[in-house]
Scaffold this motif. Structure first.
Motif, PDB file in Angstrom:
ATOM      1  N   PRO A  74       0.845  -1.209   0.000  1.00 42.77           N
ATOM      2  CA  PRO A  74       0.000   0.000   0.000  1.00 42.77           C
ATOM      3  C   PRO A  74       0.873   1.249   0.000  1.00 42.77           C
ATOM      4  CG  PRO A  74       0.022  -1.016   2.172  1.00 42.77           C
ATOM      5  CD  PRO A  74       0.727  -1.978   1.260  1.00 42.77           C
ATOM      6  N   GLN A  75       0.433   2.273  -0.669  1.00 41.38           N
ATOM      7  CA  GLN A  75       1.167   3.529  -0.727  1.00 41.38           C
ATOM      8  C   GLN A  75       0.542   4.608   0.163  1.00 41.38           C
ATOM      9  OE1 GLN A  75       1.277   3.201  -5.305  1.00 41.38           O
ATOM     10  NE2 GLN A  75       3.120   4.365  -4.828  1.00 41.38           N
ATOM     11  N   VAL A  76      -0.586   4.265   0.786  1.00 40.97           N
ATOM     12  CA  VAL A  76      -1.219   5.158   1.759  1.00 40.97           C
ATOM     13  C   VAL A  76      -1.658   4.316   2.949  1.00 40.97           C
ATOM     14  CG1 VAL A  76      -1.999   6.897   0.099  1.00 40.97           C
ATOM     15  CG2 VAL A  76      -3.441   4.907   0.588  1.00 40.97           C
ATOM     16  N   ASP A  77      -1.894   4.975   4.064  1.00 44.05           N
ATOM     17  CA  ASP A  77      -2.335   4.277   5.275  1.00 44.05           C
ATOM     18  C   ASP A  77      -3.861   4.254   5.329  1.00 44.05           C
ATOM     19  OD1 ASP A  77       0.346   4.307   5.723  1.00 44.05           O
ATOM     20  OD2 ASP A  77       0.288   5.816   7.339  1.00 44.05           O
ATOM     21  N   TYR A 177      -4.342   5.875  -4.961  1.00 49.41           N
ATOM     22  CA  TYR A 177      -3.542   4.884  -4.239  1.00 49.41           C
ATOM     23  C   TYR A 177      -4.404   3.992  -3.349  1.00 49.41           C
ATOM     24  CZ  TYR A 177       0.846   7.118  -5.628  1.00 49.41           C
ATOM     25  OH  TYR A 177       1.904   7.595  -6.336  1.00 49.41           O
ATOM     26  N   ALA A 178      -5.565   4.493  -2.941  1.00 46.34           N
ATOM     27  CA  ALA A 178      -6.456   3.664  -2.126  1.00 46.34           C
ATOM     28  C   ALA A 178      -6.962   2.458  -2.906  1.00 46.34           C
ATOM     29  CB  ALA A 178      -7.626   4.496  -1.614  1.00 46.34           C
ATOM     30  N   ARG A 179      -6.962   2.586  -4.221  1.00 43.55           N
ATOM     31  CA  ARG A 179      -7.254   1.428  -5.089  1.00 43.55           C
ATOM     32  C   ARG A 179      -5.922   0.787  -5.446  1.00 43.55           C
ATOM     33  NH1 ARG A 179      -8.368   2.988  -9.686  1.00 43.55           N
ATOM     34  NH2 ARG A 179      -9.689   1.302 -10.481  1.00 43.55           N
ATOM     35  N   ILE A 180      -5.590  -0.308  -4.783  1.00 44.22           N
ATOM     36  CA  ILE A 180      -4.302  -0.984  -5.006  1.00 44.22           C
ATOM     37  C   ILE A 180      -4.410  -1.796  -6.287  1.00 44.22           C
ATOM     38  CG2 ILE A 180      -2.626  -2.592  -4.057  1.00 44.22           C
ATOM     39  CD1 ILE A 180      -3.608  -1.875  -1.289  1.00 44.22           C
ATOM     40  N   THR A 181      -3.584  -1.461  -7.265  1.00 44.78           N
ATOM     41  CA  THR A 181      -3.634  -2.120  -8.566  1.00 44.78           C
ATOM     42  C   THR A 181      -2.335  -2.870  -8.840  1.00 44.78           C
ATOM     43  OG1 THR A 181      -2.800  -0.134  -9.672  1.00 44.78           O
ATOM     44  CG2 THR A 181      -5.192  -0.374  -9.470  1.00 44.78           C
ATOM     45  N   SER A 182      -2.399  -3.785  -9.816  1.00 44.72           N
ATOM     46  CA  SER A 182      -1.215  -4.547 -10.196  1.00 44.72           C
ATOM     47  C   SER A 182      -0.314  -3.702 -11.079  1.00 44.72           C
ATOM     48  CB  SER A 182      -1.620  -5.828 -10.932  1.00 44.72           C
ATOM     49  OG  SER A 182      -0.473  -6.524 -11.394  1.00 44.72           O
ATOM     50  N   PRO A 183       0.968  -3.561 -10.743  1.00 44.54           N
ATOM     51  CA  PRO A 183       1.860  -2.754 -11.576  1.00 44.54           C
ATOM     52  C   PRO A 183       2.349  -3.475 -12.824  1.00 44.54           C
ATOM     53  CG  PRO A 183       3.035  -3.606  -9.676  1.00 44.54           C
ATOM     54  CD  PRO A 183       1.620  -4.042  -9.513  1.00 44.54           C
ATOM     55  N   ILE A 184       2.169  -4.800 -12.891  1.00 46.13           N
ATOM     56  CA  ILE A 184       2.629  -5.579 -14.037  1.00 46.13           C
ATOM     57  C   ILE A 184       1.578  -6.629 -14.379  1.00 46.13           C
ATOM     58  CG2 ILE A 184       5.095  -5.289 -13.532  1.00 46.13           C
ATOM     59  CD1 ILE A 184       5.051  -8.126 -12.334  1.00 46.13           C
ATOM     60  N   GLU A 185       1.756  -7.262 -15.516  1.00 45.10           N
ATOM     61  CA  GLU A 185       0.947  -8.415 -15.881  1.00 45.10           C
ATOM     62  C   GLU A 185       1.634  -9.668 -15.339  1.00 45.10           C
ATOM     63  OE1 GLU A 185      -0.565 -10.795 -19.898  1.00 45.10           O
ATOM     64  OE2 GLU A 185       0.119  -8.715 -20.011  1.00 45.10           O
ATOM     65  N   GLY A 186       0.879 -10.478 -14.614  1.00 46.59           N
ATOM     66  CA  GLY A 186       1.488 -11.662 -14.023  1.00 46.59           C
ATOM     67  C   GLY A 186       0.483 -12.507 -13.281  1.00 46.59           C
ATOM     68  N   VAL A 187       1.002 -13.301 -12.345  1.00 49.16           N
ATOM     69  CA  VAL A 187       0.190 -14.226 -11.556  1.00 49.16           C
ATOM     70  C   VAL A 187       0.350 -13.860 -10.086  1.00 49.16           C
ATOM     71  CG1 VAL A 187      -0.181 -16.639 -10.915  1.00 49.16           C
ATOM     72  CG2 VAL A 187       0.451 -16.050 -13.257  1.00 49.16           C
ATOM     73  N   LEU A 198      -5.485  -2.879   9.344  1.00 46.63           N
ATOM     74  CA  LEU A 198      -4.955  -1.553   9.074  1.00 46.63           C
ATOM     75  C   LEU A 198      -3.618  -1.712   8.365  1.00 46.63           C
ATOM     76  CD1 LEU A 198      -5.304   1.519   9.495  1.00 46.63           C
ATOM     77  CD2 LEU A 198      -3.965   1.265  11.604  1.00 46.63           C
ATOM     78  N   VAL A 199      -3.495  -1.146   7.185  1.00 51.17           N
ATOM     79  CA  VAL A 199      -2.271  -1.261   6.399  1.00 51.17           C
ATOM     80  C   VAL A 199      -1.608   0.101   6.303  1.00 51.17           C
ATOM     81  CG1 VAL A 199      -3.061  -3.259   5.072  1.00 51.17           C
ATOM     82  CG2 VAL A 199      -3.570  -0.960   4.260  1.00 51.17           C
ATOM     83  N   ARG A 200      -0.292   0.071   6.180  1.00 56.42           N
ATOM     84  CA  ARG A 200       0.497   1.299   6.091  1.00 56.42           C
ATOM     85  C   ARG A 200       1.481   1.184   4.939  1.00 56.42           C
ATOM     86  NH1 ARG A 200      -0.206   0.369  11.586  1.00 56.42           N
ATOM     87  NH2 ARG A 200      -1.081   2.157  12.760  1.00 56.42           N
ATOM     88  N   SER A 201       1.906   2.341   4.482  1.00 54.91           N
ATOM     89  CA  SER A 201       2.866   2.348   3.375  1.00 54.91           C
ATOM     90  C   SER A 201       4.226   1.822   3.790  1.00 54.91           C
ATOM     91  CB  SER A 201       2.996   3.777   2.830  1.00 54.91           C
ATOM     92  OG  SER A 201       3.441   4.663   3.863  1.00 54.91           O
ATOM     93  N   THR A 202       4.487   1.773   5.095  1.00 49.56           N
ATOM     94  CA  THR A 202       5.779   1.281   5.582  1.00 49.56           C
ATOM     95  C   THR A 202       5.781  -0.225   5.850  1.00 49.56           C
ATOM     96  OG1 THR A 202       5.105   1.853   7.853  1.00 49.56           O
ATOM     97  CG2 THR A 202       6.381   3.504   6.602  1.00 49.56           C
TER      98      THR A 202
END
Length: 391
Positions: A74-77, A177-187, A198-202
């Motif tokens: 995640p890139q945001v908390d 960023y709240a919508r976490i998407t795939s940066p590549i095509e893969g599995v 609760l998720v954090r960018s760190t």
């Protein structure tokens, strides 16, 4: 008494006759027995000397590596609302994998928009005041200081408007960023976090690992002695590489050599090479051990025989050649190289001749043979590294 004497004499005569016959059989002349044994055909497996193109392969053990492996973090908390992917799912670039609660970021966006509206209105007022002061200055009704102050006020509000616009862009980016998407095509791999956490960018673990499986790469090693040959052939064109299962029985894919590593491993005296493979059926998997076979070159019009037909004696290498009368004679040969179960002959044999491929241990010059071709004879399957010529 006389009867017993006659019976004993008869027994002695019979025993003597038997002994004489057996002795006569054992004393058959040795040359006659040897000649009879020599005339008995020796069963052997034969093969015809062929002239054809011979592919020269170099074999090495390798490991499959993914073209790209991405840990999606995640890139945001915020609180993870949902996970939309299935473990092991094929995903496209930009496909939504998870959703973080976006409400706080939406609030920030509205606040930034409100600030922009406020500061834009103040900027318009400041510009109007600046315009009036400039008119009054021409009529000597205000001082230059008043004009300068109005210009400073306009500059302040222009800066505030730019800051507000940046705040809007940042809020929009956080919403994205709240919508976490795939940066590549893969599995996708195993899910690393469950919804509700609760998720954090760190966070170091991330949400999931996405691995690109098509194309993939194979890292394999070869002895450093082959470096000049491989480098020379790479200058001439692209080299093909085949990937097989560890037992060498199942072909998994065909690719091309990409690069030779820039260092030699001093501990093992090997060089490392990287090949890339198209992998639409996903037969190659990251960290899989494979047998890599590099097609170094193709020897045109090579004279080839089964490697088992090559014999070695005190005077060098030779092969038993079967003549028209079904007798064999040894013929000196020079082996150019061995490739798997095939030997390339530099001189000594001609295409179409027949040589003994199996059973040569029981042969002598001039021995008569009962030849039969190999039932599973087939062209060479180069299953090993090419080795230098034998003299």
């Amino acid at each position: 008494m006389r009867r017993w004497i006659l019976a004993a004499i008869g027994v002695l005569l019979v025993a003597g006759t038997i002994w004489f016959v057996r002795r006569s059989g054992r004393q058959q002349p040795a040359p006659a027995a040897a000649a009879q044994a020599q005339q008995r055909p020796v069963p052997v497996v034969t093969a015809q000397v062929q002239q054809r193109d011979l592919s020269i392969y170099l074999d090495g053990l390798g490991t499959v590596i993914a073209a790209k492996t991405i840990t999606v973090r995640p890139q945001v908390d915020g609180r993870l609302d949902s996970v939309t992917f299935r473990e092991g799912q094929v995903v496209r670039r930009g496909e939504v994998l998870a959703q973080i609660d976006p409400r706080s970021f939406q609030v920030q966006l509205e606040q930034a928009r409100g600030a922009l509206t406020r500061d834009a209105a103040q900027l318009r007022t400041a510009r109007l005041a600046l315009a009036r002061n400039r008119e009054l200055l021409r009529e000597k009704l205000v001082s230059q200081q008043d004009v300068d102050n109005a210009e400073a006020t306009v500059g302040q509000f222009e800066g505030a408007v730019r800051i507000d616009q940046a705040q809007i862009d940042n809020a929009r980016l956080n919403l994205d960023y709240a919508r976490i998407t795939s940066p590549i095509e893969g599995v996708t791999g195993v899910r690393l976090v469950d919804p509700g956490n609760l998720v954090r960018s760190t966070d170091a673990t991330g949400v999931v690992v996405v691995t690109q499986l098509d194309p993939v790469a194979v890292l394999f090693t070869l002895p450093q002695d082959y470096l000049p040959q491989v480098a020379q052939q790479m200058e001439l064109g692209t080299l093909a590489v085949e990937a097989y299962s560890r037992d060498g029985n199942t072909k998994l894919g065909t690719g091309e050599l990409l690069v030779i590593d820039n260092q030699i491993n001093q501990n093992t005296a090997t060089m490392r090479l990287k090949a890339t493979f198209a992998n639409p059926q996903r037969l190659l998997w990251p960290n899989q051990f494979v047998k890599a076979r590099l097609l170094l070159t193709v020897r045109k019009g090579a004279i080839v025989i089964p490697a088992t037909a090559v014999q070695r004696g005190p005077e060098g290498t030779f092969a038993y050649v079967v003549g028209p009368d079904q007798t064999v004679q040894p013929r000196p040969i020079e082996v150019e190289l061995n490739q798997g179960d095939v030997a390339a002959i530099a001189r000594g044999l001609s295409p179409g001749e027949v040589v003994v491929a199996d059973g040569a241990a029981a042969l002598r010059p001039g021995a008569k043979v009962a030849p039969r071709p190999a039932t599973n004879a087939r062209p060479a399957q180069p299953s090993g590294r090419a080795i230098g010529a034998e003299r």
